[in-house]
Design a protein around this motif. Structure first.
Motif, PDB file in Angstrom:
ATOM      1  N   ARG A  16      11.334   5.892  -4.630  1.00 39.40           N
ATOM      2  CA  ARG A  16      13.477   5.400  -5.277  1.00 39.40           C
ATOM      3  C   ARG A  16      13.256   5.460  -4.075  1.00 39.40           C
ATOM      4  O   ARG A  16      14.631   4.651  -3.966  1.00 39.40           O
ATOM      5  CB  ARG A  16      12.969   7.990  -5.273  1.00 39.40           C
ATOM      6  CG  ARG A  16      14.175   8.051  -5.575  1.00 39.40           C
ATOM      7  CD  ARG A  16      14.675   9.540  -5.490  1.00 39.40           C
ATOM      8  NE  ARG A  16      14.434  10.245  -4.382  1.00 39.40           N
ATOM      9  CZ  ARG A  16      13.823  11.212  -4.487  1.00 39.40           C
ATOM     10  NH1 ARG A  16      12.849  11.625  -5.628  1.00 39.40           N
ATOM     11  NH2 ARG A  16      13.291  12.132  -3.510  1.00 39.40           N
ATOM     12  N   CYS A  17      12.648   5.913  -3.021  1.00 36.91           N
ATOM     13  CA  CYS A  17      13.227   4.532  -1.671  1.00 36.91           C
ATOM     14  C   CYS A  17      13.327   3.601  -1.750  1.00 36.91           C
ATOM     15  O   CYS A  17      14.470   3.075  -1.661  1.00 36.91           O
ATOM     16  CB  CYS A  17      13.000   5.307  -0.231  1.00 36.91           C
ATOM     17  SG  CYS A  17      12.789   7.135   0.088  1.00 36.91           S
ATOM     18  N   SER A  56      -0.194   1.955   1.873  1.00 37.56           N
ATOM     19  CA  SER A  56      -1.086   0.582   1.264  1.00 37.56           C
ATOM     20  C   SER A  56      -2.085   1.122  -0.417  1.00 37.56           C
ATOM     21  O   SER A  56      -2.263   0.109  -1.051  1.00 37.56           O
ATOM     22  CB  SER A  56      -2.456   0.571   2.153  1.00 37.56           C
ATOM     23  OG  SER A  56      -1.930   0.242   3.568  1.00 37.56           O
ATOM     24  N   TYR A  57      -2.387   1.966  -0.704  1.00 33.15           N
ATOM     25  CA  TYR A  57      -2.373   2.347  -2.425  1.00 33.15           C
ATOM     26  C   TYR A  57      -1.847   1.797  -3.171  1.00 33.15           C
ATOM     27  O   TYR A  57      -1.964   1.271  -4.503  1.00 33.15           O
ATOM     28  CB  TYR A  57      -2.499   4.353  -2.277  1.00 33.15           C
ATOM     29  CG  TYR A  57      -3.281   3.876  -3.447  1.00 33.15           C
ATOM     30  CD1 TYR A  57      -4.642   4.159  -4.009  1.00 33.15           C
ATOM     31  CD2 TYR A  57      -2.051   4.442  -4.383  1.00 33.15           C
ATOM     32  CE1 TYR A  57      -5.085   4.707  -5.048  1.00 33.15           C
ATOM     33  CE2 TYR A  57      -2.319   5.214  -6.012  1.00 33.15           C
ATOM     34  CZ  TYR A  57      -3.301   4.780  -6.151  1.00 33.15           C
ATOM     35  OH  TYR A  57      -4.307   5.137  -7.692  1.00 33.15           O
ATOM     36  N   MET A  58      -0.197   2.346  -3.205  1.00 36.82           N
ATOM     37  CA  MET A  58       0.807   1.805  -3.452  1.00 36.82           C
ATOM     38  C   MET A  58       0.709   0.095  -3.492  1.00 36.82           C
ATOM     39  O   MET A  58       0.803  -0.078  -4.985  1.00 36.82           O
ATOM     40  CB  MET A  58       1.772   2.098  -2.990  1.00 36.82           C
ATOM     41  CG  MET A  58       2.367   3.559  -3.711  1.00 36.82           C
ATOM     42  SD  MET A  58       3.613   3.991  -3.229  1.00 36.82           S
ATOM     43  CE  MET A  58       5.163   3.131  -4.140  1.00 36.82           C
ATOM     44  N   SER A  65       0.000  -2.310  -7.269  1.00 34.88           N
ATOM     45  CA  SER A  65       0.361  -3.313  -7.690  1.00 34.88           C
ATOM     46  C   SER A  65       2.170  -3.506  -7.119  1.00 34.88           C
ATOM     47  O   SER A  65       2.051  -4.283  -7.848  1.00 34.88           O
ATOM     48  CB  SER A  65      -0.107  -4.770  -8.855  1.00 34.88           C
ATOM     49  OG  SER A  65      -1.289  -4.679  -8.252  1.00 34.88           O
ATOM     50  N   ALA A  66       2.456  -2.760  -6.575  1.00 33.10           N
ATOM     51  CA  ALA A  66       4.462  -2.750  -6.236  1.00 33.10           C
ATOM     52  C   ALA A  66       4.720  -3.610  -5.132  1.00 33.10           C
ATOM     53  O   ALA A  66       3.583  -3.927  -4.085  1.00 33.10           O
ATOM     54  CB  ALA A  66       4.458  -0.969  -5.651  1.00 33.10           C
ATOM     55  N   PRO A  67       4.862  -4.044  -5.094  1.00 32.52           N
ATOM     56  CA  PRO A  67       5.710  -5.494  -4.389  1.00 32.52           C
ATOM     57  C   PRO A  67       6.204  -4.546  -2.897  1.00 32.52           C
ATOM     58  O   PRO A  67       7.549  -4.733  -2.635  1.00 32.52           O
ATOM     59  CB  PRO A  67       7.025  -6.033  -5.580  1.00 32.52           C
ATOM     60  CG  PRO A  67       7.310  -5.018  -6.235  1.00 32.52           C
ATOM     61  CD  PRO A  67       6.284  -3.695  -6.487  1.00 32.52           C
ATOM     62  N   ILE A  68       5.732  -4.355  -2.307  1.00 34.97           N
ATOM     63  CA  ILE A  68       6.585  -3.820  -0.940  1.00 34.97           C
ATOM     64  C   ILE A  68       6.851  -4.447   0.161  1.00 34.97           C
ATOM     65  O   ILE A  68       5.082  -5.211   0.724  1.00 34.97           O
ATOM     66  CB  ILE A  68       5.784  -2.115  -0.530  1.00 34.97           C
ATOM     67  CG1 ILE A  68       5.755  -1.476  -1.577  1.00 34.97           C
ATOM     68  CG2 ILE A  68       6.594  -1.686   0.946  1.00 34.97           C
ATOM     69  CD1 ILE A  68       4.488   0.337  -1.667  1.00 34.97           C
ATOM     70  N   PHE A  86      11.729  -3.363 -10.173  1.00 30.57           N
ATOM     71  CA  PHE A  86       9.975  -2.606 -10.470  1.00 30.57           C
ATOM     72  C   PHE A  86      10.170  -1.324 -10.291  1.00 30.57           C
ATOM     73  O   PHE A  86      11.256  -0.514  -9.301  1.00 30.57           O
ATOM     74  CB  PHE A  86       9.448  -2.715  -9.378  1.00 30.57           C
ATOM     75  CG  PHE A  86       7.828  -2.456  -9.801  1.00 30.57           C
ATOM     76  CD1 PHE A  86       6.827  -3.338 -10.243  1.00 30.57           C
ATOM     77  CD2 PHE A  86       7.265  -1.173  -8.974  1.00 30.57           C
ATOM     78  CE1 PHE A  86       6.031  -2.493  -9.596  1.00 30.57           C
ATOM     79  CE2 PHE A  86       6.523  -0.964  -8.347  1.00 30.57           C
ATOM     80  CZ  PHE A  86       4.825  -1.485  -9.411  1.00 30.57           C
ATOM     81  N   SER A  87       9.113  -0.401 -10.878  1.00 25.91           N
ATOM     82  CA  SER A  87       9.292   0.723 -10.278  1.00 25.91           C
ATOM     83  C   SER A  87       7.996   1.689 -10.989  1.00 25.91           C
ATOM     84  O   SER A  87       6.823   1.113 -11.787  1.00 25.91           O
ATOM     85  CB  SER A  87       9.659   2.001 -10.994  1.00 25.91           C
ATOM     86  OG  SER A  87       9.979   3.350 -11.091  1.00 25.91           O
ATOM     87  N   ILE A  88       6.700   2.632 -10.550  1.00 29.98           N
ATOM     88  CA  ILE A  88       5.480   3.147 -10.701  1.00 29.98           C
ATOM     89  C   ILE A  88       5.835   3.583 -11.903  1.00 29.98           C
ATOM     90  O   ILE A  88       5.138   3.968 -12.251  1.00 29.98           O
ATOM     91  CB  ILE A  88       5.134   3.343  -9.190  1.00 29.98           C
ATOM     92  CG1 ILE A  88       5.898   4.857  -9.289  1.00 29.98           C
ATOM     93  CG2 ILE A  88       4.918   2.578  -7.674  1.00 29.98           C
ATOM     94  CD1 ILE A  88       5.606   5.813  -8.424  1.00 29.98           C
ATOM     95  N   MET A  89       7.335   4.052 -12.082  1.00 31.21           N
ATOM     96  CA  MET A  89       7.035   5.282 -13.276  1.00 31.21           C
ATOM     97  C   MET A  89       7.441   3.912 -14.825  1.00 31.21           C
ATOM     98  O   MET A  89       7.297   4.676 -15.653  1.00 31.21           O
ATOM     99  CB  MET A  89       8.835   5.766 -12.606  1.00 31.21           C
ATOM    100  CG  MET A  89       8.782   6.899 -11.993  1.00 31.21           C
ATOM    101  SD  MET A  89       7.494   8.146 -12.013  1.00 31.21           S
ATOM    102  CE  MET A  89       7.846   8.788 -12.801  1.00 31.21           C
TER     103      MET A  89
END
Length: 337
Positions: A16-17, A56-58, A65-68, A86-89
């Motif tokens: 969410r952040c 790191s896990y995300m 594979s989050a584009p952080i 993008f959202s993990i949800m």
């Protein structure tokens, strides 16, 4: 490795952040927000190290594979998604997730046939159709369940009576005896040895027994008692109360007794791997036998369970238990002649 429930809750907060473009989230901000959102449920706070591991896990392919991305303001870093959509949800289920979902559906299927669980059958059907599950003709996990158990028709209305705190007049019968009308203030439906029991308070018995147990297969019928005030349970926690015994029969006048058993192999290995009671402990072990000790209130259910080991087991103490088992064994011998 899949995220635990606690970790997933943190990941949702971080997600969410990272999607929020109205503010920059520095590490201190992330720690503070995660703690505020999760402390209420889990009672623990997270550290800087935990959040960095979560990030790191995300980002990892085994995670989401989050584009952080990391931006800098002076010497301080803030974190955000390079893709705001993008959202993990929104992540699709992996093959591993699908396998777990399928097995969970099959485990829920154990409740099929219990009254008041038609919604589970409907939900299982929809999930199987949606995710194309159910091709395997058997489940990985199977439970012992007797669909022909007498009295299960009472399960749903009894559960409703407990939830709505309704006093019942239960028409209960004992084998070879007439039916007796009993006033019961129901508290719980409890299972033991693949048999269901109604746990409640009976005013006529309350001075002698704070809780009574009525097997559902002995209940002929019941009706709601009008104009009778429901009495809530004020006694010992149910798990502690029934934890004093094996089964559901608790003699409150009796005290816990120390039981010592001398068990030979291979029965000793079975008893060690599947303890008869939560208090069970090993006090001596050698290549010939195991001395097992436990502390509990003795009852008929414990005696019955113990009989299954008596061809390779000696009751060291108490003597009273040894005599009871001997008497029951003698009756068995008579019946087998």
């Amino acid at each position: 490795m899949p995220a635990t429930k606690n970790a997933f809750e943190r990941h949702k907060v971080l997600d969410r952040c990272f999607r929020d473009r109205s503010k920059r989230y520095f590490m201190d901000d992330l720690i503070d927000i995660v703690n505020k959102d999760t402390y209420y449920y889990y009672g623990t706070e997270v550290s800087d190290r935990t959040i960095r591991k979560d990030i790191s896990y995300m980002m990892d392919s085994e995670g989401y594979s989050a584009p952080i991305k990391k931006g800098m303001v002076g010497h301080k870093a803030y974190y955000y998604y390079s893709d705001p959509d993008f959202s993990i949800m929104n992540m699709p289920l992996t093959q591993e997730d699908m396998g777990r979902l399928e097995e969970m559906i099959r485990m829920l299927g154990r409740l099929k046939g219990l009254p008041n669980y038609l919604w589970i059958e409907e939900t299982l059907t929809r999930l199987e159709d949606t995710f194309h599950l159910g091709e395997r003709p058997y489940g990985i996990v199977a439970f012992d369940h007797n669909p022909y158990l007498r009295g299960m028709k009472h399960f749903e209305p009894l559960m409703d009576a407990i939830m709505n705190q309704k006093v019942l007049y239960v028409y209960y019968y004992k084998y070879r005896k007439t039916t007796k009308k009993r006033e019961i203030h129901p508290y719980q439906l409890r299972q033991f040895n693949n048999r269901w029991f109604l746990i409640g308070m009976e005013p006529d018995m309350a001075d002698k027994l704070p809780l009574v147990n009525l097997p559902l297969d002995r209940i002929d019928k019941f009706e709601k008692a009008k104009d009778v005030v429901y009495q809530t349970y004020q006694g010992m926690n149910f798990d502690e109360y029934f934890g004093q015994v094996v089964g559901v029969s608790v003699n409150i006048k009796a005290k816990k007794e120390k039981v010592v058993l001398k068990v030979g192999y291979p029965d000793a290995e079975y008893m060690i791997s599947k303890p008869m009671h939560s208090s069970q402990k090993i006090i001596e072990q050698n290549e010939n036998y195991v001395l097992i000790e436990m502390s509990l209130i003795l009852n008929y259910e414990f005696e019955t369970a113990l009989l299954g080991f008596m061809n390779n087991c000696q009751i060291v103490e108490p003597k009273s238990l040894r005599n009871k088992i001997r008497n029951r064994a003698e009756e068995i011998v008579k019946n087998c002649k």
